[in-house]
Design an enzyme around this catalytic site. Structure first.
Site, PDB file in Angstrom:
ATOM      1  N   LEU A   1       0.819  -1.214   0.000  1.00  0.00           N
ATOM      2  CA  LEU A   1       0.000   0.000   0.000  1.00  0.00           C
ATOM      3  C   LEU A   1       0.852   1.263   0.000  1.00  0.00           C
ATOM      4  CD1 LEU A   1      -2.936  -0.901   2.368  1.00  0.00           C
ATOM      5  CD2 LEU A   1      -3.037  -0.283  -0.046  1.00  0.00           C
TER       6      LEU A   1
ATOM      7  N   SER B   1       1.430  -8.621  -1.957  1.00  0.00           N
ATOM      8  CA  SER B   1       2.178  -7.961  -0.890  1.00  0.00           C
ATOM      9  C   SER B   1       1.481  -8.162   0.436  1.00  0.00           C
ATOM     10  CB  SER B   1       2.287  -6.460  -1.164  1.00  0.00           C
ATOM     11  OG  SER B   1       2.988  -6.243  -2.346  1.00  0.00           O
ATOM     12  N   HIS B   2       2.256  -8.015   1.491  1.00  0.00           N
ATOM     13  CA  HIS B   2       1.705  -8.349   2.796  1.00  0.00           C
ATOM     14  C   HIS B   2       0.528  -7.475   3.221  1.00  0.00           C
ATOM     15  CE1 HIS B   2       1.421 -10.416   6.436  1.00  0.00           C
ATOM     16  NE2 HIS B   2       1.672  -9.364   7.168  1.00  0.00           N
TER      17      HIS B   2
ATOM     18  N   GLY C   1      -8.287  -6.636   9.993  1.00  0.00           N
ATOM     19  CA  GLY C   1      -9.061  -5.800  10.915  1.00  0.00           C
ATOM     20  C   GLY C   1      -9.593  -4.515  10.335  1.00  0.00           C
TER      21      GLY C   1
ATOM     22  N   HIS D   1       2.099 -10.163  19.337  1.00  0.00           N
ATOM     23  CA  HIS D   1       0.652 -10.389  19.459  1.00  0.00           C
ATOM     24  C   HIS D   1       0.417 -11.678  20.245  1.00  0.00           C
ATOM     25  CE1 HIS D   1      -3.523 -10.908  18.324  1.00  0.00           C
ATOM     26  NE2 HIS D   1      -3.519  -9.698  17.819  1.00  0.00           N
TER      27      HIS D   1
ATOM     28  N   ARG E   1     -10.869 -13.657  22.096  1.00  0.00           N
ATOM     29  CA  ARG E   1     -10.929 -13.429  23.534  1.00  0.00           C
ATOM     30  C   ARG E   1     -11.995 -12.394  23.857  1.00  0.00           C
ATOM     31  NH1 ARG E   1      -5.872 -11.254  24.365  1.00  0.00           N
ATOM     32  NH2 ARG E   1      -5.586 -11.347  22.114  1.00  0.00           N
TER      33      ARG E   1
HETATM   34  C1  LIG Z   1      -1.424 -10.758  10.090  1.00  0.00           C
HETATM   35  C2  LIG Z   1      -1.370  -9.275  10.069  1.00  0.00           C
HETATM   36  C3  LIG Z   1      -2.524  -8.547  10.225  1.00  0.00           C
HETATM   37  C4  LIG Z   1      -2.488  -7.160  10.214  1.00  0.00           C
HETATM   38  N1  LIG Z   1      -3.650  -6.488  10.386  1.00  0.00           N
HETATM   39  C5  LIG Z   1      -3.628  -5.138  10.425  1.00  0.00           C
HETATM   40  C6  LIG Z   1      -4.814  -4.419  10.624  1.00  0.00           C
HETATM   41  O1  LIG Z   1      -5.887  -4.994  10.775  1.00  0.00           O
HETATM   42  N2  LIG Z   1      -4.763  -3.084  10.639  1.00  0.00           N
HETATM   43  C7  LIG Z   1      -3.593  -2.409  10.468  1.00  0.00           C
HETATM   44  O2  LIG Z   1      -3.615  -1.198  10.492  1.00  0.00           O
HETATM   45  N3  LIG Z   1      -2.446  -3.075  10.260  1.00  0.00           N
HETATM   46  C8  LIG Z   1      -2.428  -4.416  10.240  1.00  0.00           C
HETATM   47  N4  LIG Z   1      -1.250  -5.084  10.048  1.00  0.00           N
HETATM   48  C9  LIG Z   1      -0.025  -4.343   9.706  1.00  0.00           C
HETATM   49  C10 LIG Z   1      -0.022  -3.891   8.229  1.00  0.00           C
HETATM   50  O3  LIG Z   1      -0.607  -4.873   7.440  1.00  0.00           O
HETATM   51  C11 LIG Z   1       1.360  -3.616   7.660  1.00  0.00           C
HETATM   52  O4  LIG Z   1       2.071  -2.826   8.533  1.00  0.00           O
HETATM   53  C12 LIG Z   1       1.279  -2.866   6.339  1.00  0.00           C
HETATM   54  O5  LIG Z   1       0.488  -3.577   5.443  1.00  0.00           O
HETATM   55  C13 LIG Z   1       2.620  -2.619   5.722  1.00  0.00           C
HETATM   56  O6  LIG Z   1       2.450  -2.095   4.401  1.00  0.00           O
HETATM   57  P1  LIG Z   1       3.662  -1.671   3.508  1.00  0.00           P
HETATM   58  O7  LIG Z   1       3.117  -1.072   2.287  1.00  0.00           O
HETATM   59  O8  LIG Z   1       4.581  -0.864   4.301  1.00  0.00           O
HETATM   60  O9  LIG Z   1       4.444  -2.992   3.182  1.00  0.00           O
HETATM   61  P2  LIG Z   1       3.993  -4.367   2.500  1.00  0.00           P
HETATM   62  O10 LIG Z   1       2.560  -4.410   2.207  1.00  0.00           O
HETATM   63  O11 LIG Z   1       4.585  -5.439   3.308  1.00  0.00           O
HETATM   64  O12 LIG Z   1       4.704  -4.324   1.102  1.00  0.00           O
HETATM   65  C14 LIG Z   1       6.091  -4.502   0.960  1.00  0.00           C
HETATM   66  C15 LIG Z   1       6.412  -4.528  -0.513  1.00  0.00           C
HETATM   67  O13 LIG Z   1       7.802  -4.408  -0.698  1.00  0.00           O
HETATM   68  C16 LIG Z   1       8.260  -5.394  -1.596  1.00  0.00           C
HETATM   69  N5  LIG Z   1       9.653  -5.634  -1.261  1.00  0.00           N
HETATM   70  C17 LIG Z   1      10.165  -6.008  -0.069  1.00  0.00           C
HETATM   71  N6  LIG Z   1      11.485  -6.084  -0.139  1.00  0.00           N
HETATM   72  C18 LIG Z   1      11.844  -5.742  -1.388  1.00  0.00           C
HETATM   73  C19 LIG Z   1      13.071  -5.632  -2.080  1.00  0.00           C
HETATM   74  N7  LIG Z   1      14.226  -5.872  -1.482  1.00  0.00           N
HETATM   75  N8  LIG Z   1      13.057  -5.270  -3.382  1.00  0.00           N
HETATM   76  C20 LIG Z   1      11.894  -5.026  -3.988  1.00  0.00           C
HETATM   77  N9  LIG Z   1      10.709  -5.108  -3.393  1.00  0.00           N
HETATM   78  C21 LIG Z   1      10.685  -5.465  -2.104  1.00  0.00           C
HETATM   79  C22 LIG Z   1       7.341  -6.523  -1.396  1.00  0.00           C
HETATM   80  O14 LIG Z   1       7.304  -7.339  -2.521  1.00  0.00           O
HETATM   81  C23 LIG Z   1       6.017  -5.798  -1.196  1.00  0.00           C
HETATM   82  O15 LIG Z   1       5.448  -5.495  -2.445  1.00  0.00           O
HETATM   83  C24 LIG Z   1      -1.264  -6.479  10.049  1.00  0.00           C
HETATM   84  C25 LIG Z   1      -0.100  -7.203   9.897  1.00  0.00           C
HETATM   85  C26 LIG Z   1      -0.128  -8.586   9.957  1.00  0.00           C
HETATM   86  C27 LIG Z   1       1.156  -9.331   9.890  1.00  0.00           C
END
Ligand SMILES: Cc1cc2nc3c(=O)[nH]c(=O)nc-3n(C[C@H](O)[C@H](O)[C@H](O)COP(=O)(O)OP(=O)(O)OC[C@H]3O[C@@H](n4cnc5c(N)ncnc54)[C@H](O)[C@@H]3O)c2cc1C
Ligand code: HEM
Ligand code: HEM
Ligand code: SF4
Ligand code: F3S
Ligand code: FES
Lengths: 241, 262, 647
Positions: free
Chosen positions: C15, C42-43, C49, C257, C273
């Site tokens: 995102l 992506s994660h 939630g 968590h 819970r």
């Molecule tokens: C199980 C779980 C549930 C969650 N639920 C919530 C929630 O309900 N509400 C909330 O607010 N937050 C929640 N979070 C936290 C939240 O999802 C993450 O903090 C957030 O999505 C991170 O987004 P991001 O864009 O920073 O990274 P990510 O979405 O992780 O994207 C990382 C991107 O970088 C790329 N990448 C990584 N390394 C490299 C590299 N070396 N070279 C090129 N590309 C690379 C990957 O391919 C990916 O596209 C949750 C987390 C988990 C683990």
């Protein structure tokens, strides 16, 4: 418990000269609650360090790990070995470009599909940061969400005989995506435009109703329902003219 | 915060005209689908009545003849139906077979898929000698069988239609006999050995019809309240009801079970 | 070597990365996105939630506004956050949610009339005002004063990411997936792109750009046991640490968590819970009431995790092939409840561990979940000490989370930061020239090639997977919920050995192409060193704040430790360098969080004295000057009206 599992895995590395597709067998002691994700990691770490496959979320939500497990396209991360016989056969998904061993390129196919469908909200409205959001009925939101749940795993494409024969067919995932935007009141695409996009042999009429997509979709999307809706909608569009 | 303006979306009309090629293609695709589906549905409905009427032989020749007479007088219904069904049969064949994979390679692939979706080799070729087990997908196999039975119906049905046409429009050279359908002719024809053909035609057409109706229902009417499970139940009903009825009728027409119900 | 140029290079298609790319493309810039996996995998897509934004549409959100949201965030951070950044976030979150609605997210909406809900595990009825019918609704989340978390059923991250990626399609922004950035190309304090390894065929390429943005998400997988996706191996933060000049902030702030399931460590929601689920030990004894007679299972996340761990250390854990765990008992909730309200949990248990929660106990243990720390940036997202490098999302330490982030704030952060920082990236790129220094790129690539060569053909002996597992084991054992000086010292010593082992790795596979073993081997140095920075940072910080809990220093110490840890690693063969900077301007003075208990040591300085040293203190540590003066976005004491209005 206490079983010795035999994994017969399709191996082929296209970047290696003279490599031929073949099947290799690996043996593994089964432990409780073992799933195919963990099993593959063990095989890679202990027996075949060059084994290629894709996992990301390992929780059944990202759609990376679809493969043919004993002849059925499904998500490897949420398949428990205890539900399988002693011999487990793993093949890459057919149809998609093979990157190596069990890894296929679903990402590029889905991006192209999205571009073909113009998979975004078409609107003439400008976003106004000061204004309240536009209202939407919660039931409508839920209906959109039902189709939006697709995780682009590609199981439905791999399982669909039509898609194998007609590579241009949008497949279940594509039709489902069309449904998602048809349901969405924010998308201002007109009847005629939808009609041209959907009412084709690559679109909804490419589907022969084989129903494999519905059987293999790991997210249990109401695919057949969406297709029927589209068919009726498309017919209505033509009749309205 | 300045807004991020999303691309303004032009009116549909400015991007698409009714005369556009894409529109014509879409119209044709829709029309084709309707034609094959509707003709299939009409034929299916016809077959239901047809097989039901034929089964009247199980009540004896007189019942059969009375029914036949009812369909001939005062309106020449049989003549009309024959013409209509003949045309629909032909149209359905032309339109439905457009979906049959044409090229030999494609067809081969499709048939393999009926056996196993796994054998849909895609980008890699399955080693036919490998001991990898195959897994059938029911509805996909059904489709393959629909195509196969369709072919059988085409051959046997066309022969049957020609025979009946000759029968209904001429007196078949039997002096004193009115042109038309009668138990005597039917039984003599079937009992003389044609029963093999009729048995095959009956089985093929029932299969084809039941599968076709199942898929038509799912393709057009699936909804939250009408789920596939119901369509499948209906498929099994059609299949077994008409298969049993048809078998009894064939045996009836061939002699042994004639009038068994009276 | 192929060289690919663009105006802006975004590393990461989650995102945060995609929203930045969109902001830049809107300004007519030529943008390129890189990702390890297709963007929609992506994660971010795993978050279920929801996202916090003070829209106040639901009756349970009445009276909510950005100031209340800000207050929750600052308290949640245990005053470790930058209050101005938290303010920028809270003010923009509602706009971001509405914009996402405009882009196409099917947010759940307010339904007028009476609704059956669960409040604190009990059935309750609320009546929604029909005036608000059809507006974006919200649900409750931990640590918030109001119902503020916008959601789409239990697939919020999924729908928001899919919608965002649709925008990327619409704008025609190219995404090169299965590409891993492995080294930044930089010289004289200016970053001009990255060296990238293709995970399709192993090719090494250079991506050169005016501005480089790191948005690579969390590093949870360094812990081994983590709720994170398995691609979250800290490759992005390593890019920064590897430069030797860009500091990482607050690496010791790691969230755990309470209920990750065993063995897969998938998260099962707090709602279990909340709805009445119980925690049991090896004797199927309910132990939480002994520790927390008041709140029992429903104490805050860090407290429950701490108690669970404590109990397991007493030998009450359940032993299994996958290590020790406890039980989550949901059986008494009944089939009906589990198959409707907790359907996702039911599915996860059935599919992943073959446990039927209706009749069986669910194995759970506290699991690493989120990294508050990361690449330290100023409020424009510009990295310290390296012009042209930006970072945002979970990988960054923009610092609105301090030492503990609230649920629902991180997903919202990615989108808000994408909006805010994206504009700054665009501004920067528009006034900068592209400098393609092929020699420099070649040099950087050469370093990576040498590294690969020594991994493949050197005389190393270590197995990369063993080293990786050992790092995770050390962190999970010593740098988890409970931290003690002794344990942390052991961790630091042990991790030092792992850094040495990492240098001595031998890759067994010589097959060309993707070579998964080589991919891991290339990451192992970064994982080992980041693990070290986490452990060392935790050892040095002799207080307890938010998720960082020291048994030997249980008090929050605002007189000595109201600061942010910065760590750089200038000499690859030497020790990392630790420094501390003020957290940022204080508007809300440090105080009691209102939950969690705990002791506090008060500030010795006054708030004004503290605030005066913020600008010079941060600039001295390499902060590039932001586009607006420090404090320009922080409305002074706006919270007073809020708190006083309450009394
Ligand atoms: C199980 C779980 C549930 C969650 N639920 C919530 C929630 O309900 N509400 C909330 O607010 N937050 C929640 N979070 C936290 C939240 O999802 C993450 O903090 C957030 O999505 C991170 O987004 P991001 O864009 O920073 O990274 P990510 O979405 O992780 O994207 C990382 C991107 O970088 C790329 N990448 C990584 N390394 C490299 C590299 N070396 N070279 C090129 N590309 C690379 C990957 O391919 C990916 O596209 C949750 C987390 C988990 C683990
Ligand atoms: C001339 C011989 C026939 C041939 C070659 C034939 C072939 C086919 C084929 C290939 C299809 C699949 C079309 C598709 O999936 O879109 C089909 C569908 C169908 N056929 Fe036939 N058929 C024949 C005769 C009949 C007869 C006699 C009946 C009536 C019992 C019938 C009823 C149906 C029905 C109901 C369908 C479903 C239509 C659909 O799915 O759209 N067919 N036929
Ligand atoms: C209007 C056109 C038709 C007429 C008047 C007609 C008439 C008859 C008659 C009189 C019989 C008895 C056997 C005989 O006399 O040879 C018969 C049997 C049969 N007909 Fe037709 N027929 C028509 C069209 C079709 C079509 C299109 C099909 C399917 C493709 C079909 C399938 C069968 C079958 C399967 C039997 C055997 C019944 C059994 O053994 O149970 N008929 N038909
Ligand atoms: S429709 Fe189902 S099977 Fe097809 S891609 Fe989406 S989730 Fe996978
Ligand atoms: S399997 Fe294929 S033919 Fe249609 S119903 Fe599904 S897309
Ligand atoms: S790894 Fe994400 S669905 Fe299996």
């Amino acid at each position: 418990m206490g079983r010795t599992l035999t994994f017969k895995i399709f191996r082929y590395n296209p970047t290696k000269d003279n490599d031929q597709p073949h099947i290799e067998a690996y043996r593994l002691e089964e432990i409780p609650r073992l799933n195919v994700f963990s099993a593959l990691n063990m095989i890679r770490e202990q027996q075949a360090p060059d084994l290629m496959y894709d996992f990301v979320c390992r929780a059944g939500i990202c759609g990376s790990c679809a493969m043919m497990i004993n002849g059925r396209p499904t998500l490897a991360c949420r398949t428990l070995t205890s539900d399988l016989p002693d011999t487990i056969e793993l093949f890459p998904l057919p149809f998609f470009k093979l990157l190596g061993d069990l890894s296929v390129d679903t990402g590029v196919w889905f991006r192209e599909m999205g571009e073909r469908l113009e998979s975004w909200i078409h609107t003439q409205k400008q976003f106004d940061p000061e204004a309240q959001e536009e209202r939407m009925d919660n039931a409508t939101a839920n209906k959109i969400y039902e189709s939006e749940r697709c995780i682009e795993c590609g199981c439905c494409i791999a399982g669909c005989a039509t898609a194998q024969v007609y590579p241009d067919f949008l497949g279940a995932a594509g039709l489902n995506r069309i449904g998602r935007f048809l349901f969405d009141p924010r998308d201002e695409r007109g009847d005629q435009e939808w009609f041209e996009l959907v009412s084709t042999d690559e679109g909804v009429f490419g589907c022969l109703g084989m129903m494999a997509c519905d059987d293999v979709c790991p997210k249990d999307l109401p695919l057949l329902e969406v297709f029927a809706y589209i068919r009726r909608k498309v017919s209505g569009m033509a009749l309205a003219k | 915060m300045t807004p991020l303006d999303t691309e303004l979306y032009p009116d549909a009309a400015s991007r698409h005209g009714k005369t556009s090629e894409a529109y014509q293609i879409a119209r044709k695709a829709l029309r084709d689908e309707w034609i094959s589906g509707l003709t299939g549905a009409v034929l299916a409905a016809f077959i239901w009545f047809h097989l039901l009427f034929e089964s009247s032989i199980l009540f004896g020749r007189s019942v059969y003849d009375r029914l036949a007479l009812l369909l001939e007088h005062p309106l020449p219904l049989a003549h009309i139906t024959l013409i209509v069904v003949g045309i629909v049969f032909f149209v359905h064949f032309i339109w439905a077979s457009r979906k049959i994979p044409g090229k030999l390679r494609e067809r081969k692939k499709m048939l393999e898929l009926g056996v196993s979706i796994k054998q849909a080799a895609g980008r890699w070729e399955q080693d036919t000698k490998s001991d990898i087990s195959l897994r059938k997908h029911f509805e996909t196999s059904l489709w393959i069988w629909q195509v196969r039975t369709g072919m059988a119906v085409l051959a046997a049905g066309a022969f049957h239609l020609i025979l009946i046409t000759w029968n209904v429009f001429t007196d078949m050279g039997i002096v004193g006999q009115n042109p038309g359908i009668s138990a005597d002719i039917a039984v003599s024809r079937v009992a003389s050995g044609l029963w093999i053909l009729y048995a095959v035609l009956m089985a093929a057409v029932v299969f084809h019809m039941a599968i076709g109706v199942y898929r038509l229902l799912v393709k057009w009417f699936a909804d939250t309240w009408f789920v596939r499970k119901y369509a499948r139940v209906f498929y099994h009903f059609l299949l077994w009801f008409f298969l049993i009825l048809g078998t009894a009728t064939t045996i009836g027409l061939a002699g042994p079970w004639e009038g068994i119900l009276v | 070597m192929r060289v690919i140029t663009s105006d802006v290079l975004v590393i990461g298609a989650g995102l945060a990365g995609e929203r930045t790319a969109i902001a830049c493309a809107k300004e007519g810039l030529d943008v390129m996105i890189l990702s390890l996996v297709p963007p929609r995998r992506s994660h971010s897509s795993a978050a279920q939630g929801g996202m916090q934004a003070a829209l106040a549409n639901s009756v349970m959100g009445e009276g909510d506004n950005p100031t209340v949201h800000w207050l929750d965030t600052v308290k949640g951070s245990d005053w470790g956050c930058d209050q101005e950044v938290a303010r920028i976030f809270a003010d923009n979150a509602p706009i971001a949610m509405r914009e996402m609605a405009h882009f196409g997210v099917p947010w759940n909406r307010v339904k007028g009339g009476e609704q059956q809900v669960f409040i604190k595990g009990k059935k309750a009825t609320i009546t929604e005002d029909s005036v608000n019918e059809g507006l974006i609704t919200a649900r409750a989340f931990g640590g918030t004063a109001k119902w503020r978390t916008c959601y789409t059923a239990d697939g919020t991250g999924h729908t928001v990411l899919y919608t965002m990626d649709n925008m990327v399609l619409q704008m025609g922004i190219p995404v090169h997936d299965r590409m891993e950035a492995i080294r930044l190309i930089h010289r004289d304090g200016r970053c001009i792109g990255a060296i990238v390894r293709s995970l399709r065929d192993g090719e090494i390429l250079a991506y050169v750009a005016k501005a480089t943005v790191i948005a690579t998400g969390g590093y949870g997988r360094i812990y081994g046991e983590s709720t994170n996706a398995i691609i979250n191996e800290g490759t992005g933060s390593w890019l920064a640490l590897q430069t030797g000049i860009v500091p990482l902030g607050n690496m010791e702030a790691v969230q755990v968590h309470p209920t990750g399931i065993v063995p897969t460590d998938i998260l099962v929601t707090e709602g279990c819970r909340g709805d009445g689920g119980l925690l049991l030990d090896v004797d199927e004894y309910r132990f939480m009431p002994d520790y927390e007679p008041e709140k029992m299972e429903l104490a805050s996340r860090d407290v429950v995790s701490r108690r669970m761990k404590e109990h397991m250390l007493k030998g009450k854990g359940v032993k299994s092939d996958y290590g020790e765990h406890l039980w989550l008992d949901l059986r008494h909730l009944g089939e009906q409840h589990l198959k409707t309200k907790l359907r996702e949990v039911y599915d996860i248990c059935m599919y992943f561990i073959g446990v039927n929660p209706i009749t069986e106990l669910v194995p759970v243990r506290p699991t690493q979940h989120y990294s508050m720390g990361g690449i330290r940036v100023n409020k424009d997202g510009h990295a310290y000490n390296l012009e042209g490098l930006f970072a945002l999302g979970e990988v960054a330490c923009w610092d609105m989370h301090g030492f503990n982030r609230l649920g629902g704030n991180s997903l919202a952060e990615t989108v808000v930061a994408g909006m805010v920082i994206g504009k700054e990236v665009a501004k920067y790129a528009l006034q900068t020239d592209l400098s393609i220094e092929l020699g420099l790129a070649e040099e950087a690539a050469q370093m990576e090639r040498r590294k690969m060569d020594s991994l493949l053909n050197g005389d190393g002996t270590e197995n990369v997977y063993e080293v990786r597992d050992e790092i995770g084991r050390i962190l999970t054992k010593y740098v988890h919920i409970f931290r003690t000086g002794e344990g942390l010292q052991t961790a630091v010593d042990e991790l030092k050995k792992q850094i040495e082992r990492a240098k001595n790795v031998k890759v067994r596979t010589t097959a060309p192409g993707m070579n998964p073993e080589l991919s891991t081997a290339l990451r192992i140095e970064g994982m080992a060193k980041q693990a070290y920075t986490i452990a060392k940072g935790a050892l040095d910080r002799t207080e307890s704040r938010g998720a960082h809990y020291r048994e030997d220093y249980p008090a929050r110490d605002d007189s000595n430790w109201l600061n942010r840890t910065l760590v750089r690693w200038p000499d690859p063969d030497g020790e990392p360098v630790y420094e501390y900077e003020p957290v940022g301007l204080l508007d809300l003075p440090p105080g009691d969080r209102g939950y969690g208990g705990g002791q506090m040591i008060d500030m010795t300085k006054t708030v004004d004295e503290y605030n005066e040293q913020v600008d010079p203190g941060q600039t001295a540590k390499g902060r590039l000057s932001p586009s607006e003066a420090t404090g320009a976005r922080l409305p002074k004491e706006a919270w007073r009206a809020e708190l006083e209005g309450k009394e």
